[in-house]
Structures are given as structure tokens and as C-alpha cells.
Enzyme design. Structure first.
Site, short mmCIF file in Angstrom:
data_model
loop_
_atom_site.label_atom_id
_atom_site.label_comp_id
_atom_site.label_asym_id
_atom_site.label_seq_id
_atom_site.Cartn_x
_atom_site.Cartn_y
_atom_site.Cartn_z
N ASP A 150 22.47 18.89 -21.29
CA ASP A 150 21.50 19.96 -21.03
C ASP A 150 20.11 19.63 -21.59
O ASP A 150 19.10 20.13 -21.08
CB ASP A 150 21.98 21.28 -21.65
CG ASP A 150 23.15 21.85 -20.87
OD1 ASP A 150 23.50 21.31 -19.80
OD2 ASP A 150 23.74 22.85 -21.34
N MET A 184 18.78 7.25 -20.61
CA MET A 184 19.79 6.20 -20.52
C MET A 184 21.06 6.75 -19.87
O MET A 184 22.12 6.15 -19.96
CB MET A 184 20.10 5.63 -21.91
CG MET A 184 18.88 4.93 -22.52
SD MET A 184 19.26 3.67 -23.74
CE MET A 184 20.15 4.62 -24.94
N SER A 191 23.65 15.28 -27.72
CA SER A 191 23.41 13.84 -27.70
C SER A 191 24.52 13.18 -26.90
O SER A 191 25.68 13.62 -26.96
CB SER A 191 23.45 13.29 -29.14
OG SER A 191 23.64 11.88 -29.12
N HIS A 232 18.57 16.69 -21.47
CA HIS A 232 17.86 15.92 -20.43
C HIS A 232 17.43 16.85 -19.29
O HIS A 232 16.31 16.74 -18.78
CB HIS A 232 18.78 14.84 -19.84
CG HIS A 232 19.23 13.80 -20.81
ND1 HIS A 232 20.52 13.70 -21.25
CD2 HIS A 232 18.55 12.79 -21.41
CE1 HIS A 232 20.64 12.68 -22.06
NE2 HIS A 232 19.46 12.10 -22.19
N ASN A 254 24.22 9.54 -18.86
CA ASN A 254 25.20 10.42 -19.52
C ASN A 254 24.49 11.73 -19.90
O ASN A 254 24.47 12.15 -21.06
CB ASN A 254 25.82 9.74 -20.75
CG ASN A 254 27.06 10.48 -21.21
OD1 ASN A 254 27.16 10.89 -22.35
ND2 ASN A 254 28.00 10.70 -20.32
N LEU A 255 23.92 12.32 -18.86
CA LEU A 255 22.97 13.42 -19.07
C LEU A 255 23.65 14.68 -19.60
O LEU A 255 24.77 15.02 -19.21
CB LEU A 255 22.27 13.74 -17.75
CG LEU A 255 21.53 12.55 -17.12
CD1 LEU A 255 20.81 12.99 -15.85
CD2 LEU A 255 20.56 11.91 -18.10
#
Ligand code: PAF
Length: 283
Positions: A31, A26, A186, A33, A28-29
């Protein structure tokens, strides 16, 4: 890296490839991701990521409108990680009409824990993931998709969906990435004030303590240990939804308590101010 918005453009980009490696997000990456992209990349012949804030998995009172949207920075990070195609559909691209056909995961897995506190959440997640899988993998002999263990129940729901619908997709699990103090990474950590950010690690500390207490020889029954763990957080100002020890196989309470030989996982969700954090620890 190619950035595409429509399903047709995506399919066109992927037309010559046989085994896409896919990381849905979704945005707003962080580490976590990027680690999934790095892990998935060698498993496919083209690496695809998606960024789509999926309205279907948010309840009306939740943070759909304020969920951080940072497309340019995310695209830079994905490109640097070796992603080949970024699928960033607008809502009208993925849901050109109201999505009235939905995937309903089995209630014994999807209506407990997160599903209990966020009714309909896993219907929204399963539906969008099924649709994204259709966009990326339709017509492909096989593929691989990566999901983080931080969303432990989500990973299990997706694995079951793939199994039940016989989708030719291998699901890879990525380990939870943590900040140096132990807080699970997160996108929602960005909502925390500096004081809350210092406090936030207490969730993982409480999960670890609960796991150790449950495994200790002569441990009290699980229900009282779980209650104590929730009270510990509550005394620090948290509003815990659950802290619980479950079987890894099906997220049900272990028969015979934590002394069981079955692999277990401690899962927790709690609110700090207005931010709801989740975390888990395999024990
Ligand atoms: O974990 C997430 O970011 C989302 O739930 C997912 C899997 C991308 C579906 O919207």
C-alpha cells in the site's frame, strides 16, 4: 496500462507527454507504493512506475537473489491505481554493459547510518535512480518523482542529487504507510515468520519511546538514551544497527542535544532473525 521493457519503448510511450509523474520501485508492491502512485498521478500528465531489482544496491551477502519478484500481481495493482506506463526492464535493458559510470553522493550524507552499515548502498541507489530519471525524463521540460519517507535517508540523498545536478524534477515525499499494529510497510516484512511479524512492531515502538525520552524535560544525554533504546531491542532478541535522533535537515546529531529547536527525526535499523528492518519517526 502499457508494460514496456526497453528504454526505447519507454521513451516512445512517453514521447507526447511533457510532465511525467514517476514512482520508481523494486516491485513486490504494498500500500505504501500504491499511495505514492495515487499521490504522484495528479502532478503529471502521464503516470509511470518502474519495477527493477537493482543489483548495484545490494552487497554480495544481501538478498538480491531472494528479493521477492511478483511482476504480475504488481502490474494488476499499478493498473488499478491508474498508472499509465509500467517500465519493467530486464537487467540487460538497463545495464547492457557493466555500469562503470556511477553517481557518488556526498559522503557526509551517504556514508552515515544506512550508508555506514551498507557500504556502497547509496552509490547503487543514486546510480539507478539517475539512470531511471534519464530514461523517463530526458527531453522533458519537467517532471515529478515520488519516494517514501520510510527510506528517509534515501529520500534525502535523491533530493540532493536532483539539486546538485539541477535536474528539472520535483521530488515528492510520501508518508510511511503502516499496518494496523504500527509496523511500517516494507517488501521485506514478507520474510518474517508469524512470531517475528508480531515482534516486528517493537522497532517503531522503540523509536517512539526514544523520541519521547529525548524530548522529555531534563532528558539524559542523547547518546545514553540511544544506547538504552538499542539495549531494549537487543534484550528482545533483535540485533540493532542504530537507533538515533538526528536533525531532519542533514541527518547529523543535533548540536546541543534534543532540546534544540531544530526539527528532528528518530531513525532505526535492526535485524530480527535474518531480516533487517528500518523505520523512522519525525519528532
Ligand atoms: O526504494 C526502492 O525501492 C529503491 O531503492 C529504488 C528507489 C527503487 C531504487 O532501486
Amino acid at each position: 496500462m502499457k508494460i514496456v521493457q526497453t528504454i526505447a519503448e519507454l521513451r516512445d510511450c512517453l514521447s507526447t507527454f511533457k510532465r511525467p509523474a514517476f514512482v520508481p520501485t523494486m516491485g513486490n508492491l504494498h500500500d505504501g507504493h500504491i499511495a505514492l502512485v495515487t499521490q504522484a498521478k495528479p502532478q503529471g500528465d502521464v503516470t509511470v512506475s518502474s519495477i527493477f531489482v537493482n543489483r548495484l544496491q545490494f552487497a554480495p551477502h544481501e538478498d538480491f537473489d531472494t528479493y521477492p519478484r511478483t511482476l504480475d500481481a504488481d502490474a494488476e495493482r499499478l493498473k488499478a491505481a491508474g498508472c499509465d506506463v509500467l517500465f519493467a526492464p530486464r537487467e540487460k535493458d538497463l545495464y547492457p554493459e557493466p555500469q562503470t559510470y556511477k553517481v557518488h553522493p556526498s559522503s557526509e550524507l551517504a556514508d552515515i547510518l544506512e550508508g555506514h552499515f551498507r557500504p556502497g548502498f547509496f552509490i547503487g541507489v543514486s546510480t539507478v535512480v539517475f539512470k531511471l530519471f534519464s530514461c523517463v525524463f530526458a527531453g522533458k521540460p519537467e517532471g515529478v518523482a515520488a519516494f517514501g519517507k520510510k527510506d528517509y535517508q534515501q529520500l534525502m540523498v535523491i533530493r540532493r542529487m536532483v539539486q546538485q545536478f539541477a535536474l528539472p524534477i520535483e521530488i515528492m515525499a510520501g508518508e510511511t504507510q503502516r499496518a494496523p499494529d504500527g509496523l511500517a510497510l516494507s517488501s521485506r516484512n514478507g520474510y518474517l515468520s508469524p512470531e517475528q511479524r508480531l515482534e516486528a512492531v517493537q522497532l517503531s515502538i522503540a523509536l517512539k519511546a526514544l523520541g519521547e525520552a529525548a524530548k522529555a524535560p531534563g532528558a539524559a544525554d542523547l547518546a545514553s538514551l540511544e544506547e538504552q533504546a538499542m539495549q531494549t531491542l537487543a534484550r528482545r532478541g533483535w540485533k540493532p544497527d542504530y537507533l538515533t535522533v538526528r536533525r531532519r535537515a542533514d541527518l547529523q546529531p543535533p548540536r546541543g542535544g534534543a532540546a534544540t529547536a531544530e526539527p528532528l527525526v528518530v531513525l532505526g535499523a535492526a535485524r530480527l532473525g535474518t531480516t533487517r528492518l528500518i523505520d523512522n519517526l519525525e519528532i
